[in-house]
Enzyme design. Structure first.
Site, PDB file in Angstrom:
ATOM      1  N   PRO A 169      14.822  11.316 -15.872  1.00  0.00           N
ATOM      2  CA  PRO A 169      15.528  12.593 -15.742  1.00  0.00           C
ATOM      3  C   PRO A 169      15.935  12.849 -14.295  1.00  0.00           C
ATOM      4  O   PRO A 169      15.237  12.464 -13.357  1.00  0.00           O
ATOM      5  CB  PRO A 169      14.487  13.606 -16.222  1.00  0.00           C
ATOM      6  CG  PRO A 169      13.176  12.972 -15.868  1.00  0.00           C
ATOM      7  CD  PRO A 169      13.366  11.492 -16.068  1.00  0.00           C
ATOM      8  N   CYS A 188      43.296  19.780   1.744  1.00  0.00           N
ATOM      9  CA  CYS A 188      44.729  19.591   1.549  1.00  0.00           C
ATOM     10  C   CYS A 188      44.985  18.780   0.277  1.00  0.00           C
ATOM     11  O   CYS A 188      45.514  17.669   0.304  1.00  0.00           O
ATOM     12  CB  CYS A 188      45.327  18.892   2.770  1.00  0.00           C
ATOM     13  SG  CYS A 188      47.122  18.907   2.801  1.00  0.00           S
TER      14      CYS A 188
END
Length: 491
Positions: free
Chosen positions: A312, A393
């Site tokens: 996990p 950007c």
């Protein structure tokens, strides 16, 4: 009536200030002043102290989730005399504070690179409790792992057999190995999260397993102890887990005739909810059904299986973390739409924050959805459909594709994004030369920096052209420019 630009799953909140306990950390509450607090600490205060953006992780919540998960898995898998071995998947979030906390519970660790190996080992984990994965392990990293006594190496290809055997022979040791099986089970998740499809890089096809096991047995420096399977991430339905377990058990049964196998690793991939519309993790049902399949198969076939392992990661750290951002600009954008109910123009409010895809790439990479809430005050205006975007950007620089915030959200406000404890910091980057945020852990009502924020100097430090003073060698470098008039005259 829902907003025409909102996805079908998104519901406009009745209470803008409510924090869904299924999505937010257990100790995340809104105080009397409207600020979100975690572990009793003001998020706005933490942001002011440690900078924006900021990763926060409630370490007490991590430990509670880990204990509950271990209880659940033990009840389902550690039966009939079998033992359970849990390896935390370090790729979800790698930090010494997390490693030490889980090591204190007796957990092991799953690493898949030399960096993860070194980080985990230096944090104090017992190398014998580390399982080393990866589809392209180099001689250098294998030598480092084996020389420090790594627990198991998970073989991912035929090439690795000779490689691991050579290193083990060189060191004069007998190394435990497992084989990662590509079960062919499709987990029903995003293609990039599904790791057991036939046409991808992980694991060994079932048809090739017997020959690979025979090759391993020819090397006295290797000991094949079991088989490994991992079918993907964000898995809610138990069917894929059960089918993959059945297929690996069939291989295990056939191989045990000639090989002293003891261990079956079922992998990880337990899901967490990122929004109120997402299902719960369902780990109880998954563990119960997988455990029943194992017990029934072992009893029916009369095989020996003493250890069940699993890996996990996200389910332990994901819900315990949030990310804080400061709003920089807001922009209402009119969008044409066409639905079954008609067509028209609707407004989406773009909210720009001071982070983005460099601190959470998952929305851009997977189309992942997250939950956002105003963190520094109560809501004082009706909800508006928002898209929270970053400062990079890129038009795909999206933090929240769709959610609701108060329509008066304004520059300077603080927003919190839930369930960012896993695969945010670990996938972060310096795109557009942004420094990665600090990771602050909260434990016992106190906060401390687990991983420091990067300054612009930190980001530029690897550029040796800057570090060696190349600017001084160029007459038009920063600090030595001539004016435009001087350049004209000189020309």
């Amino acid at each position: 009536m829902s907003h025409p630009l909102a996805p079908d799953w998104l519901v406009e909140p009745l209470d803008h200030d409510a924090l869904d306990p299924g999505v937010w950390p257990a100790r995340a509450v809104r105080g009397e002043d409207g600020e979100i607090r975690i572990g009793g600490l003001s998020t706005a205060g933490l942001l002011e102290q440690y900078g924006s953006p900021l990763y926060l992780l409630d370490l007490d919540d991590v430990l509670e989730r880990a204990r509950r998960l271990e209880d659940t898995l033990s009840a389902a898998l550690a039966v009939s005399g079998r033992t359970l071995r849990i390896h935390y998947a370090t790729k979800a979030l790698l930090a010494a504070d997390v490693i030490r906390a889980l090591d204190g519970l007796g957990w092991g660790f799953d690493v898949s690179s030399f960096g993860e190996w070194e980080w985990t080992r230096r944090a104090g984990a017992n190398p014998q409790h580390i399982e080393y994965q990866g589809n392209n392990k180099s001689l250098h990293e294998l030598r480092a792992a084996l020389s420090h006594g790594v627990g198991q190496i998970v073989i991912d290809s035929a090439v690795e057999v000779e490689r691991v055997a050579a290193v083990a022979t060189e060191l004069g040791i007998s190394q435990e190995v497992m084989i990662r099986v590509n079960t062919g089970v499709h987990a029903g998740t995003h293609d990039y999260l599904a790791t057991a499809r036939e046409d991808q890089k992980f694991g060994v096809a079932r048809a090739d397993i017997p020959a690979l096991a025979a090759e391993i047995s020819r090397h006295q420096s290797l000991r094949l102890i079991g088989l490994h399977s991992h079918i993907g991430s964000q898995i809610v339905a138990p069917d894929g887990f059960v089918e993959a377990t059945r297929r690996v058990l069939e291989l295990y049964r056939d191989l045990q005739v000639d090989h002293p196998l003891t261990t079956l690793n079922i992998g990880g991939g337990f899901a967490i909810p990122y929004t109120s519309a997402d299902p719960e993790s369902n780990v109880e049902q998954i563990a119960s059904m997988v455990g029943h399949e194992i017990d029934a198969f072992v009893t029916r076939e009369g095989i020996t299986l003493s250890t069940i392992a699993c890996e996990p990661g996200r389910i332990v750290v994901g819900p315990a973390g949030i990310t804080l951002y400061t709003v920089g600009t807001t922009k209402p954008v009119e969008v044409d739409y066409t639905t079954e109910a008609g067509s028209g123009v609707a407004t989406r409010l773009y909210v720009s924050v001071d982070g983005g895809m460099s601190d959470n790439i998952r929305p851009a990479l997977y189309g992942a959805n997250y939950t956002v809430s105003l963190a520094n005050r109560f809501a004082t205006a009706p909800p508006a459909l928002v898209r929270v975007v970053g400062s990079h950007c890129e038009s795909g620089d999206i933090v929240i594709h769709d959610d609701y915030l108060p329509s008066d959200v304004t520059p300077g406000d603080v927003v919190a994004v839930a369930a960012t404890g896993a695969y945010c910091h670990s996938l972060s980057s310096n795109y557009n030369a942004l420094g990665r945020p600090a990771l602050v852990v909260i434990e016992g009502g106190e906060a401390r920096v687990a991983i420091a924020a990067e300054t612009p100097d930190d980001v530029m430090a690897r550029d040796l052209g800057l570090a060696l003073g190349s600017l001084a060698a160029h007459p038009h470098s920063v600090g030595q420019e001539t004016s435009g008039a001087e350049r004209t005259d000189q020309a």
